[in-house]
Design an enzyme around this catalytic site. Sequence first.
Site, PDB file in Angstrom:
ATOM      1  N   LEU A  35      18.062  54.453  51.146  1.00 55.60           N
ATOM      2  CA  LEU A  35      19.279  53.877  51.725  1.00 55.60           C
ATOM      3  C   LEU A  35      20.543  54.646  51.329  1.00 55.60           C
ATOM      4  CD1 LEU A  35      20.424  51.447  53.349  1.00 55.60           C
ATOM      5  CD2 LEU A  35      20.720  50.274  51.156  1.00 55.60           C
ATOM      6  N   ASP A  36      21.323  55.067  52.321  1.00 54.95           N
ATOM      7  CA  ASP A  36      22.632  55.700  52.100  1.00 54.95           C
ATOM      8  C   ASP A  36      22.549  56.968  51.253  1.00 54.95           C
ATOM      9  OD1 ASP A  36      23.766  53.627  53.553  1.00 54.95           O
ATOM     10  OD2 ASP A  36      24.139  52.411  51.768  1.00 54.95           O
TER      11      ASP A  36
END
EC number: 3.5.1.10
Lengths: 284, 284, 284, 284
Positions: B227-228
């Site tokens: 994530l990210d």
Amino acid sequence: MSRTYRLVVACPDRVGIVAKVSNFLATYNGSITEANHHSDPVSGWFFMRHEICADSLPFDLEGLRTAFAPIAKEFGMEWKITDSAERKRVVLMASSQSHCLVDLLHRWHSGELHCDIPCVIANHEDLRGIVEWHGIPYFYVPVDKENKAKSFDRVAQLVSEHDADTIVLARYMQILPPSLCEEYAGRIINIHHSFLPSFVGAKPYHQAYERGVKLIGATCHYVTEELDAGPIIEQDIIRVSHRDSINDMVRLGKDCEKNALARGLRYHLEDRVLVHNNKTVVFS
Amino acid sequence: MSRTYRLVVACPDRVGIVAKVSNFLATYNGSITEANHHSDPVSGWFFMRHEICADSLPFDLEGLRTAFAPIAKEFGMEWKITDSAERKRVVLMASSQSHCLVDLLHRWHSGELHCDIPCVIANHEDLRGIVEWHGIPYFYVPVDKENKAKSFDRVAQLVSEHDADTIVLARYMQILPPSLCEEYAGRIINIHHSFLPSFVGAKPYHQAYERGVKLIGATCHYVTEELDAGPIIEQDIIRVSHRDSINDMVRLGKDCEKNALARGLRYHLEDRVLVHNNKTVVFS
Amino acid sequence: MSRTYRLVVACPDRVGIVAKVSNFLATYNGSITEANHHSDPVSGWFFMRHEICADSLPFDLEGLRTAFAPIAKEFGMEWKITDSAERKRVVLMASSQSHCLVDLLHRWHSGELHCDIPCVIANHEDLRGIVEWHGIPYFYVPVDKENKAKSFDRVAQLVSEHDADTIVLARYMQILPPSLCEEYAGRIINIHHSFLPSFVGAKPYHQAYERGVKLIGATCHYVTEELDAGPIIEQDIIRVSHRDSINDMVRLGKDCEKNALARGLRYHLEDRVLVHNNKTVVFS
Amino acid sequence: MSRTYRLVVACPDRVGIVAKVSNFLATYNGSITEANHHSDPVSGWFFMRHEICADSLPFDLEGLRTAFAPIAKEFGMEWKITDSAERKRVVLMASSQSHCLVDLLHRWHSGELHCDIPCVIANHEDLRGIVEWHGIPYFYVPVDKENKAKSFDRVAQLVSEHDADTIVLARYMQILPPSLCEEYAGRIINIHHSFLPSFVGAKPYHQAYERGVKLIGATCHYVTEELDAGPIIEQDIIRVSHRDSINDMVRLGKDCEKNALARGLRYHLEDRVLVHNNKTVVFS
């Protein structure tokens, strides 16, 4: 600039604070040159800063404090009144990198920073020459793994002997002991060479290079015991690209560091920074 | 704009790459409108992008690829040749927030973004009206905790049916499954509403408010499983202060999000972004 | 947001203004959510804006005005009190370029701009579709060299019929007649596509390209009779380089124009802009 | 940094330039560390800069020039080849303001600026101390209305005696005579304290204050006979507001001036700036 008193207040918000304070000032014919207010609806606190022509009031500094004290008590204020003519005493600490230190020395020397610099303390000898050229005493206090406690006793002694109001870590690459952080809480300013909270700790430009960010930055903040986690006063950034090596980032970042530190210190010297809940209100 | 071929290359660096490629182009009288090179001394890789007038070469796209293939093989190149006249097919995904989606739709509609948008997929119905006004089909695929797998099967099917080259998550507030991330690796673009790596995950403006930063930002990046954490294409920031509430930050941040996403997508559509070691070279 | 009254004042500076006003508010138990002051030592004028919870005061809007009028008279104030619940009526004017108009429409539609838009007036038909999709009447008033006076009579009539408080020239490429400028003095907002005072007049991006500047910009200002010379509300810039053609500058500049106009209009709608001596105080 | 040759070329654009040059370099096994190209479709000119590891070529500087000359002739090139090991000789000129001069001295002293500074020439005595501390000769050449010609003869003599490649006007508040501008065309760098073309000439911060701009800036440019009209190398800006007095603007602007000048000079020293039609190509 003419001499001013600065009245700085933080207290729980309620109706009538501004009225009370501005009445007080108007009663004594105080001429307000700058006034700032902030109501924080989340914390329910109120913050205020007035700058008042000293000559317009019938008080000296102590007299003004005495006269204002009952109001402060009535509203449960955290407060201070300072005198722009009493320059703060700022001890600068450095290691071997020169850019932030030289930048502050120049701003001071050219009259841009209104403070006294009673001494510079460094854990390297590199910067003695330029500091002494400015007529400022330079104290070399090396810090080794074995002698840390003793070194910081010496630092604390020097800071105390020089009556420092404020300590500025101008790229001082050592971590101050908790005792010092506590004693000068809200009065030690650090410049961290990243855009916090990104890249806490060592070698932030290396971390930035690894992550491939497109902007790098610097953060001026008050030092607390937790590393790089204190209240942020000012931040600055600059654009980078794939063409920039770590060395380029180090070079580009220096300008951010100098600017963020100089602006942050200026706000501090002018009593424009109020700390609440590990955050700052900056009446810039 | 006249039609161009874009030759994009990444390979281990060595002497003679540019000579070989530019000779190849000169031999066929190719008129180069833009050329970019980057040697990365750390990874030892070389990156190159040429934009060549299509009319100046005696090849169609396939012919050019065939002619270039031996050079690519000789130097161990990762490479592609694209045709500016073949517009990429970009599927937009959104939730209920409109700002990024409407911004992209407008840029597309006014001719600023050179791509086709075969459809919009959203897990809310809110944005159907404005999408359909633009003449673009709108597919509502709700995502609940219980039906996630089924929903993303439907998403994958829609993306595939619409021959998407690229997926843009225009503030799509769901996490794509690893299978989709893998299938469209390097072709899913997300806008995260913080200055990464600060404030990963949910509610970054709330995190920024809590930390008391003085600048907020947005990050346009390729989506990877983590994530990210994918390669960053573009970032943007805006100054905030103690006066800005979380709502103010959300509002101010929207302009950063729109700008970073639009610029990042533009670079992608023009084949200006090369990914290596989870970082990007952006020949902007 | 809860309903507020906005008290906006400009007057010659003297001791006691803040005390008087804050006493007035405190007497009636007014809860101040935001307060801004500015003393201009050059002009000797004082500027002030208060935002007060409407519910905390025992007045309706007219009652508050009546109660405050004696103070305003005493200090020779230019003043107004507005009610956040009374949304300003903003007529948008456009030509054929869509970016500023669509940006404002979207901000309005998504609830970011607190105003009513009774109509759009344009001298081209291009933008009718997107305007009418938003449910806003669209009036096409062509402007030719021969019919200017008649056209602007029609514009003036439309503006008047729609009870406009404010006119926004969202890249409206015609010069308004002096009569209209005068009638709506301080209430006509223009976006000029350069960083004023650089590149006044026509084709500023062409001028910027010719001069070889490294930054381009946009300026949001109030319209006065003299072209591009009115009080500046907000400006924005973006970096360019030798790689950017005039078309690139036009494209990049659009984002500056949108942002500067949206911010400037927002300040105006919230009564944050005070004009004095052809300059603005913006309590942002 | 390892030693490099810099090959800088400007010529009318045509097919085959890059091929010819890169073949030439590849033939001799030249290792290119950086390459930049720019085709200007408006002027029809082509600009190119290569940085090549000196050790990778079988030439000394003169040998490389001799070998390259036929290619330059064939394509009608304006060209130069420089050696990163041959540091340019930069004469700094100043008046009484210290910020730009001290900034450059520090960058030079800390190894950030790769040049020699054979002397500083100033029309005031104020800055002698800090200059001489850096071990640099300081020449005081006062300029009065009556003695201008004689003073600039002395300046020209000093510049010549010190074998200057480049002259930097670090807030030197005098206008150089046309003869000097001509002799050192493309080699005199000035920092103007406004965002050109806004506020040409004297007291730009006063002009900016009067106009009420919301951003101020600085421009680094080559000096030509026409005041403040030479090719722009770099610009920088900073936000201001109604709270900022002229003195504040002067102070804030200094940081822009320092940064724009330091960046511009750096580009110049690394032969990254190509001038054509009073505009610059900057391969930063």
